[in-house]
Design an enzyme around this catalytic site. Structure first.
Site, PDB file in Angstrom:
ATOM      1  N   ASP A 259      -8.772  -3.945  -6.573  1.00 29.25           N
ATOM      2  CA  ASP A 259      -8.260  -3.622  -4.985  1.00 29.25           C
ATOM      3  C   ASP A 259      -9.039  -2.223  -4.545  1.00 29.25           C
ATOM      4  O   ASP A 259      -9.158  -1.388  -5.477  1.00 29.25           O
ATOM      5  CB  ASP A 259      -6.682  -3.296  -5.056  1.00 29.25           C
ATOM      6  CG  ASP A 259      -6.150  -2.938  -3.722  1.00 29.25           C
ATOM      7  OD1 ASP A 259      -6.647  -2.032  -2.972  1.00 29.25           O
ATOM      8  OD2 ASP A 259      -4.949  -3.454  -3.573  1.00 29.25           O
TER       9      ASP A 259
ATOM     10  N   HIS B 110      -6.967  -6.194  -0.979  1.00 32.17           N
ATOM     11  CA  HIS B 110      -5.652  -5.283  -0.741  1.00 32.17           C
ATOM     12  C   HIS B 110      -4.700  -5.879  -0.111  1.00 32.17           C
ATOM     13  O   HIS B 110      -4.562  -6.332   1.067  1.00 32.17           O
ATOM     14  CB  HIS B 110      -6.152  -4.031   0.144  1.00 32.17           C
ATOM     15  CG  HIS B 110      -5.261  -3.062   0.405  1.00 32.17           C
ATOM     16  ND1 HIS B 110      -4.866  -2.350  -0.803  1.00 32.17           N
ATOM     17  CD2 HIS B 110      -4.681  -2.233   1.249  1.00 32.17           C
ATOM     18  CE1 HIS B 110      -3.964  -1.414  -0.319  1.00 32.17           C
ATOM     19  NE2 HIS B 110      -3.828  -1.406   0.769  1.00 32.17           N
TER      20      HIS B 110
ATOM     21  N   SER C   1       0.841  -1.151  -0.036  1.00 32.77           N
ATOM     22  CA  SER C   1       0.124   0.032   0.183  1.00 32.77           C
ATOM     23  C   SER C   1       0.972   1.303  -0.035  1.00 32.77           C
ATOM     24  O   SER C   1       1.792   1.474  -1.024  1.00 32.77           O
ATOM     25  CB  SER C   1      -0.932  -0.133   1.142  1.00 32.77           C
ATOM     26  OG  SER C   1      -1.918   0.904   1.079  1.00 32.77           O
TER      27      SER C   1
END
Length: 502
Positions: free
Chosen positions: A439, A468, A218
Protein backbone atom coordinates in the site's frame (compact mmCIF):
# COMPACT_ATOMS: atom_id res chain seq x y z
CA UNK A 1 1.90 31.74 -11.79
CA UNK A 2 1.51 30.51 -15.35
CA UNK A 3 -1.30 28.22 -16.46
CA UNK A 4 0.82 25.09 -17.10
CA UNK A 5 2.10 25.18 -13.52
CA UNK A 6 -1.47 25.39 -12.23
CA UNK A 7 -2.44 22.40 -14.37
CA UNK A 8 0.34 20.37 -12.80
CA UNK A 9 -0.77 21.28 -9.30
CA UNK A 10 -4.41 20.56 -10.10
CA UNK A 11 -3.36 17.11 -11.24
CA UNK A 12 -1.44 16.52 -8.03
CA UNK A 13 -4.52 17.53 -6.05
CA UNK A 14 -6.82 15.31 -8.07
CA UNK A 15 -4.55 12.30 -7.71
CA UNK A 16 -3.69 12.53 -4.02
CA UNK A 17 -6.98 13.90 -2.62
CA UNK A 18 -9.15 10.69 -3.86
CA UNK A 19 -4.12 12.57 6.10
CA UNK A 20 -4.90 25.95 24.25
CA UNK A 21 -6.80 24.52 27.11
CA UNK A 22 -6.34 21.02 28.41
CA UNK A 23 -8.91 18.41 27.46
CA UNK A 24 -7.41 15.81 29.76
CA UNK A 25 -10.30 16.23 32.17
CA UNK A 26 -12.86 15.11 29.60
CA UNK A 27 -13.87 11.52 30.47
CA UNK A 28 -13.35 9.25 27.48
CA UNK A 29 -16.39 7.13 28.23
CA UNK A 30 -18.64 9.67 29.87
CA UNK A 31 -22.24 9.16 30.88
CA UNK A 32 -24.65 8.92 27.98
CA UNK A 33 -24.41 12.32 26.27
CA UNK A 34 -27.47 14.43 25.76
CA UNK A 35 -28.21 14.88 22.07
CA UNK A 36 -31.23 16.04 20.12
CA UNK A 37 -32.57 13.43 17.74
CA UNK A 38 -31.82 14.08 14.10
CA UNK A 39 -34.37 15.22 11.53
CA UNK A 40 -33.66 13.79 8.09
CA UNK A 41 -34.16 15.97 5.02
CA UNK A 42 -32.89 16.47 1.48
CA UNK A 43 -29.13 16.81 1.12
CA UNK A 44 -27.44 19.94 -0.28
CA UNK A 45 -27.37 20.18 -4.06
CA UNK A 46 -23.67 19.33 -4.40
CA UNK A 47 -24.13 16.18 -2.31
CA UNK A 48 -27.21 15.16 -4.31
CA UNK A 49 -25.31 15.58 -7.57
CA UNK A 50 -22.24 13.66 -6.42
CA UNK A 51 -24.28 10.83 -4.89
CA UNK A 52 -26.57 10.34 -7.91
CA UNK A 53 -28.17 8.03 -8.78
CA UNK A 54 -28.13 6.94 -5.13
CA UNK A 55 -30.48 9.10 -3.05
CA UNK A 56 -29.23 10.04 0.41
CA UNK A 57 -30.87 11.85 3.29
CA UNK A 58 -29.00 14.48 5.31
CA UNK A 59 -29.27 16.00 8.77
CA UNK A 60 -27.22 18.06 11.19
CA UNK A 61 -26.04 17.26 14.70
CA UNK A 62 -24.88 20.08 17.02
CA UNK A 63 -21.64 19.45 18.93
CA UNK A 64 -19.56 21.64 21.25
CA UNK A 65 -16.62 23.46 19.70
CA UNK A 66 -14.77 22.71 22.95
CA UNK A 67 -15.71 19.42 24.60
CA UNK A 68 -14.47 20.74 27.96
CA UNK A 69 -17.29 23.28 27.73
CA UNK A 70 -20.27 21.21 26.57
CA UNK A 71 -22.70 24.08 27.17
CA UNK A 72 -20.58 26.58 25.23
CA UNK A 73 -20.42 27.48 21.57
CA UNK A 74 -21.63 24.78 19.20
CA UNK A 75 -21.20 23.91 15.55
CA UNK A 76 -23.40 21.79 13.31
CA UNK A 77 -22.00 18.63 11.76
CA UNK A 78 -23.71 17.35 8.64
CA UNK A 79 -24.35 13.62 8.33
CA UNK A 80 -25.91 11.55 5.56
CA UNK A 81 -27.82 8.29 5.52
CA UNK A 82 -28.43 5.46 3.12
CA UNK A 83 -31.15 3.70 5.08
CA UNK A 84 -31.64 -0.04 5.03
CA UNK A 85 -34.90 -1.20 3.48
CA UNK A 86 -35.43 -4.33 5.56
CA UNK A 87 -36.17 -3.29 9.16
CA UNK A 88 -36.45 -6.90 10.29
CA UNK A 89 -32.77 -7.44 9.43
CA UNK A 90 -31.45 -4.10 10.68
CA UNK A 91 -28.73 -4.26 13.34
CA UNK A 92 -27.95 -0.55 13.62
CA UNK A 93 -25.72 2.10 12.08
CA UNK A 94 -22.42 1.73 10.24
CA UNK A 95 -20.56 5.02 10.42
CA UNK A 96 -18.14 5.69 7.59
CA UNK A 97 -15.00 7.77 7.15
CA UNK A 98 -13.03 8.07 3.88
CA UNK A 99 -9.74 9.26 5.36
CA UNK A 100 -7.69 12.41 5.10
CA UNK A 101 -7.84 13.98 7.58
CA UNK A 102 -9.76 16.38 5.38
CA UNK A 103 -11.85 14.06 3.23
CA UNK A 104 -15.58 14.68 2.92
CA UNK A 105 -17.57 11.55 3.71
CA UNK A 106 -21.12 12.68 2.97
CA UNK A 107 -21.28 10.75 -0.30
CA UNK A 108 -19.29 7.72 0.87
CA UNK A 109 -22.48 5.64 1.37
CA UNK A 110 -23.33 6.29 -2.29
CA UNK A 111 -19.80 5.44 -3.44
CA UNK A 112 -19.80 2.13 -1.59
CA UNK A 113 -23.23 1.39 -2.98
CA UNK A 114 -22.02 2.10 -6.51
CA UNK A 115 -18.93 -0.05 -5.93
CA UNK A 116 -21.14 -3.01 -5.00
CA UNK A 117 -21.11 -3.25 -1.22
CA UNK A 118 -22.98 -6.51 -0.49
CA UNK A 119 -26.75 -6.23 -0.13
CA UNK A 120 -26.50 -8.13 3.16
CA UNK A 121 -24.55 -5.17 4.61
CA UNK A 122 -27.15 -2.72 3.31
CA UNK A 123 -29.86 -4.84 4.93
CA UNK A 124 -27.99 -4.93 8.24
CA UNK A 125 -27.09 -1.25 8.62
CA UNK A 126 -28.03 2.29 7.85
CA UNK A 127 -24.85 3.62 6.23
CA UNK A 128 -23.95 6.94 7.87
CA UNK A 129 -21.62 9.30 6.06
CA UNK A 130 -20.47 12.62 7.44
CA UNK A 131 -18.31 15.67 7.17
CA UNK A 132 -16.32 15.67 10.40
CA UNK A 133 -15.65 18.98 12.11
CA UNK A 134 -13.98 21.58 9.92
CA UNK A 135 -14.77 19.79 6.65
CA UNK A 136 -17.17 20.63 3.83
CA UNK A 137 -20.64 21.23 5.27
CA UNK A 138 -19.50 20.98 8.93
CA UNK A 139 -18.17 24.43 9.92
CA UNK A 140 -15.43 24.34 7.26
CA UNK A 141 -12.09 25.97 7.95
CA UNK A 142 -9.55 27.36 5.52
CA UNK A 143 -6.10 28.88 5.55
CA UNK A 144 -6.41 30.74 2.25
CA UNK A 145 -4.27 28.25 0.33
CA UNK A 146 -4.46 28.52 -3.46
CA UNK A 147 -3.15 26.49 -6.39
CA UNK A 148 -0.91 29.42 -7.27
CA UNK A 149 0.55 29.65 -3.77
CA UNK A 150 3.76 28.16 -2.46
CA UNK A 151 2.00 25.63 -0.18
CA UNK A 152 -0.03 23.22 -2.31
CA UNK A 153 0.21 19.65 -1.00
CA UNK A 154 -0.12 17.78 2.30
CA UNK A 155 3.04 15.81 1.54
CA UNK A 156 6.04 18.15 1.28
CA UNK A 157 7.90 18.35 -2.04
CA UNK A 158 10.89 16.12 -2.71
CA UNK A 159 14.05 17.79 -1.39
CA UNK A 160 17.11 16.89 -3.50
CA UNK A 161 19.49 18.68 -1.08
CA UNK A 162 19.72 20.58 2.20
CA UNK A 163 18.97 23.86 0.47
CA UNK A 164 15.59 22.50 -0.60
CA UNK A 165 14.76 21.64 3.02
CA UNK A 166 15.67 25.18 4.06
CA UNK A 167 13.47 26.61 1.32
CA UNK A 168 10.55 24.35 2.31
CA UNK A 169 10.96 25.39 5.96
CA UNK A 170 10.19 28.98 5.00
CA UNK A 171 7.11 27.86 3.05
CA UNK A 172 5.94 25.65 5.94
CA UNK A 173 6.38 28.50 8.44
CA UNK A 174 4.38 30.85 6.22
CA UNK A 175 1.64 28.21 5.85
CA UNK A 176 1.33 27.80 9.63
CA UNK A 177 1.10 31.55 10.04
CA UNK A 178 -1.48 31.75 7.29
CA UNK A 179 -3.67 29.20 9.09
CA UNK A 180 -3.43 31.17 12.34
CA UNK A 181 -4.27 34.43 10.59
CA UNK A 182 -7.37 32.93 8.94
CA UNK A 183 -8.70 31.33 12.14
CA UNK A 184 -11.25 34.05 12.81
CA UNK A 185 -13.72 31.69 14.55
CA UNK A 186 -11.18 30.00 16.81
CA UNK A 187 -11.97 26.49 15.55
CA UNK A 188 -8.48 25.58 14.38
CA UNK A 189 -7.08 24.31 17.70
CA UNK A 190 -10.16 22.16 18.34
CA UNK A 191 -9.64 20.00 15.26
CA UNK A 192 -8.23 16.80 16.71
CA UNK A 193 -8.85 13.10 16.32
CA UNK A 194 -9.97 12.86 19.93
CA UNK A 195 -12.56 15.59 19.44
CA UNK A 196 -13.80 13.93 16.25
CA UNK A 197 -14.20 10.67 18.17
CA UNK A 198 -16.20 12.54 20.81
CA UNK A 199 -18.32 13.96 17.99
CA UNK A 200 -18.96 10.43 16.72
CA UNK A 201 -20.35 9.49 20.09
CA UNK A 202 -22.71 12.47 20.06
CA UNK A 203 -23.85 11.48 16.57
CA UNK A 204 -24.45 7.93 17.81
CA UNK A 205 -26.59 9.27 20.63
CA UNK A 206 -28.48 11.61 18.30
CA UNK A 207 -29.30 8.61 16.09
CA UNK A 208 -30.77 6.84 19.11
CA UNK A 209 -28.28 3.98 19.01
CA UNK A 210 -26.80 2.28 22.08
CA UNK A 211 -23.77 1.29 20.01
CA UNK A 212 -22.43 2.03 16.56
CA UNK A 213 -20.38 0.07 14.06
CA UNK A 214 -17.68 1.81 12.06
CA UNK A 215 -15.82 1.39 8.76
CA UNK A 216 -12.89 3.72 8.23
CA UNK A 217 -10.31 3.92 5.46
CA UNK A 218 -6.78 5.34 5.72
CA UNK A 219 -6.88 8.16 8.32
CA UNK A 220 -10.39 6.86 9.03
CA UNK A 221 -8.62 3.89 10.63
CA UNK A 222 -7.09 6.29 13.17
CA UNK A 223 -10.48 7.84 13.92
CA UNK A 224 -12.06 4.40 14.30
CA UNK A 225 -9.22 3.22 16.52
CA UNK A 226 -9.68 6.31 18.68
CA UNK A 227 -13.43 5.73 19.00
CA UNK A 228 -13.02 2.04 19.84
CA UNK A 229 -10.45 3.01 22.48
CA UNK A 230 -12.31 5.94 24.05
CA UNK A 231 -15.76 4.34 23.95
CA UNK A 232 -15.13 0.58 23.86
CA UNK A 233 -18.55 -0.39 25.25
CA UNK A 234 -20.35 1.83 22.73
CA UNK A 235 -18.43 0.44 19.77
CA UNK A 236 -20.10 -2.45 17.98
CA UNK A 237 -18.34 -3.95 14.94
CA UNK A 238 -15.26 -1.94 13.95
CA UNK A 239 -13.46 -2.35 10.62
CA UNK A 240 -10.19 -0.46 10.14
CA UNK A 241 -9.01 -0.51 6.53
CA UNK A 242 -5.58 0.64 5.24
CA UNK A 243 -4.14 1.60 8.58
CA UNK A 244 -1.75 4.35 9.56
CA UNK A 245 -0.71 2.39 12.65
CA UNK A 246 -2.30 4.34 15.51
CA UNK A 247 -4.81 7.02 16.42
CA UNK A 248 -2.89 9.89 14.82
CA UNK A 249 -0.52 10.65 11.96
CA UNK A 250 2.88 11.69 13.27
CA UNK A 251 6.25 12.24 11.62
CA UNK A 252 7.07 8.53 11.64
CA UNK A 253 3.74 7.82 9.97
CA UNK A 254 4.41 10.44 7.32
CA UNK A 255 7.84 8.92 6.64
CA UNK A 256 6.20 5.53 6.11
CA UNK A 257 4.69 6.95 2.90
CA UNK A 258 8.16 6.46 1.41
CA UNK A 259 8.26 2.84 2.54
CA UNK A 260 4.83 2.32 0.99
CA UNK A 261 5.97 3.68 -2.36
CA UNK A 262 9.04 1.44 -2.40
CA UNK A 263 6.84 -1.59 -1.69
CA UNK A 264 4.01 -0.79 -4.12
CA UNK A 265 5.90 0.64 -7.10
CA UNK A 266 7.15 -2.81 -8.30
CA UNK A 267 3.53 -3.73 -9.10
CA UNK A 268 3.29 -0.80 -11.50
CA UNK A 269 6.78 -1.54 -12.86
CA UNK A 270 5.77 -5.13 -13.73
CA UNK A 271 2.54 -3.89 -15.31
CA UNK A 272 4.34 -1.29 -17.43
CA UNK A 273 7.12 -3.68 -18.48
CA UNK A 274 4.51 -6.16 -19.74
CA UNK A 275 3.17 -3.33 -21.95
CA UNK A 276 6.46 -1.95 -23.19
CA UNK A 277 5.24 -2.10 -26.78
CA UNK A 278 2.48 0.36 -25.96
CA UNK A 279 4.13 2.72 -23.50
CA UNK A 280 7.88 2.29 -24.01
CA UNK A 281 8.76 2.76 -20.36
CA UNK A 282 11.06 -0.24 -20.10
CA UNK A 283 11.17 -3.88 -21.14
CA UNK A 284 11.78 -5.05 -17.58
CA UNK A 285 10.63 -3.81 -14.18
CA UNK A 286 14.19 -2.69 -13.49
CA UNK A 287 14.14 -0.56 -16.64
CA UNK A 288 10.81 1.02 -15.62
CA UNK A 289 12.39 1.78 -12.27
CA UNK A 290 15.26 3.55 -14.02
CA UNK A 291 12.81 5.46 -16.18
CA UNK A 292 11.25 6.84 -13.01
CA UNK A 293 14.55 8.24 -11.82
CA UNK A 294 15.49 9.55 -15.28
CA UNK A 295 12.19 11.42 -15.58
CA UNK A 296 12.26 12.75 -12.03
CA UNK A 297 15.81 14.03 -12.25
CA UNK A 298 15.23 15.45 -15.71
CA UNK A 299 12.14 17.31 -14.56
CA UNK A 300 14.07 18.66 -11.58
CA UNK A 301 16.29 20.44 -14.11
CA UNK A 302 13.75 21.26 -16.84
CA UNK A 303 10.01 21.08 -16.00
CA UNK A 304 7.57 20.15 -18.76
CA UNK A 305 4.09 21.68 -18.93
CA UNK A 306 4.19 22.74 -15.31
CA UNK A 307 5.52 19.38 -14.14
CA UNK A 308 8.71 19.54 -12.13
CA UNK A 309 10.34 16.63 -10.36
CA UNK A 310 8.44 17.21 -7.12
CA UNK A 311 5.04 17.13 -8.81
CA UNK A 312 6.06 14.11 -10.89
CA UNK A 313 7.00 12.15 -7.77
CA UNK A 314 3.79 13.19 -5.98
CA UNK A 315 1.56 12.25 -8.93
CA UNK A 316 3.31 8.90 -9.34
CA UNK A 317 2.91 8.19 -5.63
CA UNK A 318 -0.79 9.03 -5.72
CA UNK A 319 -1.39 7.00 -8.88
CA UNK A 320 -0.26 3.86 -7.06
CA UNK A 321 -3.41 4.05 -4.92
CA UNK A 322 -5.42 2.16 -7.56
CA UNK A 323 -4.36 -0.30 -10.25
CA UNK A 324 -7.03 1.29 -12.43
CA UNK A 325 -4.84 4.42 -12.52
CA UNK A 326 -1.86 2.61 -14.05
CA UNK A 327 -2.81 3.28 -17.71
CA UNK A 328 -3.28 6.98 -17.00
CA UNK A 329 0.06 7.15 -15.21
CA UNK A 330 1.86 5.35 -18.04
CA UNK A 331 0.28 7.71 -20.58
CA UNK A 332 1.42 10.66 -18.53
CA UNK A 333 4.97 9.35 -18.33
CA UNK A 334 4.97 8.97 -22.11
CA UNK A 335 4.02 12.59 -22.64
CA UNK A 336 6.56 13.85 -20.14
CA UNK A 337 9.30 11.68 -21.62
CA UNK A 338 8.54 13.08 -25.08
CA UNK A 339 9.44 16.59 -23.88
CA UNK A 340 7.68 18.18 -26.82
CA UNK A 341 9.17 21.64 -26.53
CA UNK A 342 6.33 23.53 -24.85
CA UNK A 343 4.84 20.28 -23.53
CA UNK A 344 1.67 20.48 -25.64
CA UNK A 345 0.91 16.77 -25.34
CA UNK A 346 1.20 16.84 -21.55
CA UNK A 347 -0.98 19.94 -21.32
CA UNK A 348 -3.70 18.34 -23.42
CA UNK A 349 -3.75 15.33 -21.12
CA UNK A 350 -3.77 17.33 -17.92
CA UNK A 351 -6.21 20.09 -18.87
CA UNK A 352 -9.15 18.01 -17.67
CA UNK A 353 -8.00 18.62 -14.12
CA UNK A 354 -8.13 22.40 -14.46
CA UNK A 355 -11.53 22.43 -12.78
CA UNK A 356 -10.30 21.61 -9.26
CA UNK A 357 -12.29 23.72 -6.77
CA UNK A 358 -10.07 26.21 -4.90
CA UNK A 359 -12.35 26.11 -1.85
CA UNK A 360 -12.10 22.32 -1.61
CA UNK A 361 -8.35 22.51 -2.10
CA UNK A 362 -7.94 25.01 0.75
CA UNK A 363 -10.33 23.18 3.08
CA UNK A 364 -8.65 19.80 2.69
CA UNK A 365 -5.12 21.15 3.12
CA UNK A 366 -6.18 23.19 6.17
CA UNK A 367 -7.90 20.30 7.94
CA UNK A 368 -5.01 17.94 7.25
CA UNK A 369 -2.57 20.43 8.74
CA UNK A 370 -4.75 21.22 11.76
CA UNK A 371 -5.47 17.64 12.79
CA UNK A 372 -1.96 16.29 12.25
CA UNK A 373 -0.37 19.25 14.02
CA UNK A 374 -2.86 19.35 16.92
CA UNK A 375 -2.82 15.61 17.62
CA UNK A 376 0.82 15.25 18.57
CA UNK A 377 3.94 17.39 19.01
CA UNK A 378 6.20 17.48 15.94
CA UNK A 379 9.92 18.35 15.97
CA UNK A 380 10.51 22.10 15.69
CA UNK A 381 14.20 22.02 14.79
CA UNK A 382 14.80 22.35 11.04
CA UNK A 383 18.02 20.35 11.38
CA UNK A 384 15.95 17.34 12.48
CA UNK A 385 14.19 17.40 9.14
CA UNK A 386 17.42 17.93 7.20
CA UNK A 387 18.84 14.83 8.88
CA UNK A 388 15.68 12.81 8.20
CA UNK A 389 15.59 13.83 4.56
CA UNK A 390 19.23 12.82 4.09
CA UNK A 391 18.59 9.46 5.77
CA UNK A 392 15.45 8.66 3.81
CA UNK A 393 16.84 9.87 0.49
CA UNK A 394 19.24 6.95 0.84
CA UNK A 395 16.89 4.52 2.58
CA UNK A 396 13.88 5.14 0.32
CA UNK A 397 15.30 6.78 -2.83
CA UNK A 398 12.01 6.98 -4.70
CA UNK A 399 10.15 9.21 -2.24
CA UNK A 400 11.98 9.43 1.07
CA UNK A 401 13.20 12.98 0.56
CA UNK A 402 9.57 14.09 0.22
CA UNK A 403 7.90 12.17 3.07
CA UNK A 404 10.64 13.20 5.53
CA UNK A 405 10.61 16.88 4.52
CA UNK A 406 9.39 19.62 6.83
CA UNK A 407 5.68 20.44 7.33
CA UNK A 408 3.75 23.34 8.94
CA UNK A 409 3.63 21.28 12.16
CA UNK A 410 7.19 22.43 12.89
CA UNK A 411 5.83 25.97 13.24
CA UNK A 412 2.26 25.31 14.39
CA UNK A 413 0.84 28.05 16.66
CA UNK A 414 -0.86 25.61 19.05
CA UNK A 415 0.60 22.86 21.19
CA UNK A 416 -1.42 19.65 21.63
CA UNK A 417 -4.15 20.14 24.25
CA UNK A 418 -3.93 16.50 25.33
CA UNK A 419 -1.85 13.41 24.57
CA UNK A 420 -2.79 11.33 21.52
CA UNK A 421 -5.52 8.79 22.19
CA UNK A 422 -3.98 5.63 23.60
CA UNK A 423 -5.12 2.33 22.12
CA UNK A 424 -7.34 0.50 24.61
CA UNK A 425 -6.80 -3.27 24.43
CA UNK A 426 -9.20 -4.09 27.28
CA UNK A 427 -12.51 -3.74 25.43
CA UNK A 428 -14.54 -6.30 23.49
CA UNK A 429 -12.97 -8.33 20.68
CA UNK A 430 -14.53 -6.23 17.93
CA UNK A 431 -11.75 -4.68 15.81
CA UNK A 432 -11.11 -6.21 12.40
CA UNK A 433 -8.01 -4.79 10.70
CA UNK A 434 -7.74 -5.23 6.94
CA UNK A 435 -4.59 -4.32 5.06
CA UNK A 436 -2.96 -4.84 1.67
CA UNK A 437 0.60 -6.12 1.78
CA UNK A 438 1.64 -3.36 -0.64
CA UNK A 439 0.00 0.00 0.00
CA UNK A 440 1.67 3.27 -1.04
CA UNK A 441 0.22 5.46 1.73
CA UNK A 442 -0.34 3.02 4.58
CA UNK A 443 2.10 0.12 4.26
CA UNK A 444 1.41 -3.24 5.85
CA UNK A 445 3.50 -2.21 8.84
CA UNK A 446 0.63 0.04 9.94
CA UNK A 447 -1.78 -2.89 10.11
CA UNK A 448 0.69 -4.93 12.13
CA UNK A 449 1.21 -2.04 14.54
CA UNK A 450 -2.53 -1.73 15.21
CA UNK A 451 -2.86 -5.48 15.61
CA UNK A 452 -0.17 -5.44 18.27
CA UNK A 453 -1.68 -2.47 20.09
CA UNK A 454 -5.25 -3.81 20.14
CA UNK A 455 -3.92 -7.27 21.03
CA UNK A 456 -6.72 -9.79 21.55
CA UNK A 457 -9.40 -7.20 20.77
CA UNK A 458 -8.43 -7.51 17.11
CA UNK A 459 -7.63 -9.73 14.17
CA UNK A 460 -5.56 -8.79 11.11
CA UNK A 461 -6.56 -9.66 7.55
CA UNK A 462 -3.45 -9.35 5.33
CA UNK A 463 -4.14 -9.26 1.60
CA UNK A 464 -1.64 -10.16 -1.12
CA UNK A 465 -2.53 -7.13 -3.21
CA UNK A 466 -1.44 -3.59 -4.00
CA UNK A 467 -3.18 -0.26 -3.64
CA UNK A 468 -4.92 1.85 -1.02
CA UNK A 469 -8.24 0.50 0.22
CA UNK A 470 -9.35 -3.11 0.63
CA UNK A 471 -13.00 -3.66 1.56
CA UNK A 472 -15.33 -3.11 -1.43
CA UNK A 473 -12.76 -0.74 -3.00
CA UNK A 474 -10.32 -3.59 -3.66
CA UNK A 475 -11.01 -6.78 -5.55
CA UNK A 476 -9.86 -9.54 -3.25
CA UNK A 477 -12.66 -12.10 -2.63
CA UNK A 478 -11.15 -13.46 0.59
CA UNK A 479 -10.95 -10.00 2.16
CA UNK A 480 -14.43 -9.12 0.95
CA UNK A 481 -15.98 -12.29 2.33
CA UNK A 482 -14.13 -12.17 5.65
CA UNK A 483 -15.13 -8.57 6.31
CA UNK A 484 -18.72 -9.05 5.19
CA UNK A 485 -19.14 -12.09 7.45
CA UNK A 486 -17.93 -10.03 10.36
CA UNK A 487 -20.14 -7.02 9.65
CA UNK A 488 -23.27 -9.07 8.96
CA UNK A 489 -22.93 -12.13 11.20
CA UNK A 490 -20.38 -10.95 13.75
CA UNK A 491 -18.03 -13.77 12.74
CA UNK A 492 -14.63 -12.57 13.94
CA UNK A 493 -11.82 -14.83 12.65
CA UNK A 494 -10.31 -17.03 15.33
CA UNK A 495 -6.84 -16.03 14.19
CA UNK A 496 -5.20 -13.64 11.74
CA UNK A 497 -6.08 -14.25 8.09
CA UNK A 498 -3.75 -14.36 5.09
CA UNK A 499 -5.63 -13.69 1.86
CA UNK A 500 -3.93 -14.89 -1.30
CA UNK A 501 -4.01 -12.81 -4.47
CA UNK A 502 -7.25 -13.25 -6.29
Amino acid sequence: MNRPRRIGRSTALAVVLGLGCSLAAVPAAADEPRAARVTWDTCPEDVVAEAAPTVLQCATVPVPVDHTDPEGERIDLMISRLAGTKPEKRRGTLMLNPGGPGGSGLTLPALLNAQGIPASVLDTYDLIGMDTRGIGHSAPIGCGFTLEGSYWANIPPYAPDDAAVTAQAKIAEEAAGQCEANDSKGLLRHLTTANMARDLDLIRAALGEEKTSFLGYSYGSALGAAYASMFPERSDRIVLDSNIGGTHLDRDGMRRFALGMEQSFPDFARWAAARHGSYGLGRTPAQVHETYFDLAEGLDKAPVAGFDGAIFRLVTFGSLYRKSQYPRLAQQWQALAAGEGDGAAARRMLAENEGAKPSQFDNQLAVFAAVTCNDVEWPRDVDTYRKGVAEDRERYPMYGAAAANITPCAFWPHTPAEPPVAINDEGPRNVLIVQNLRDPATPHAGGKMLRQKFADRSRLVSVDDTGHGVYVLGGNPCALDTTTRYLVDGEMPGKDVQCRAG
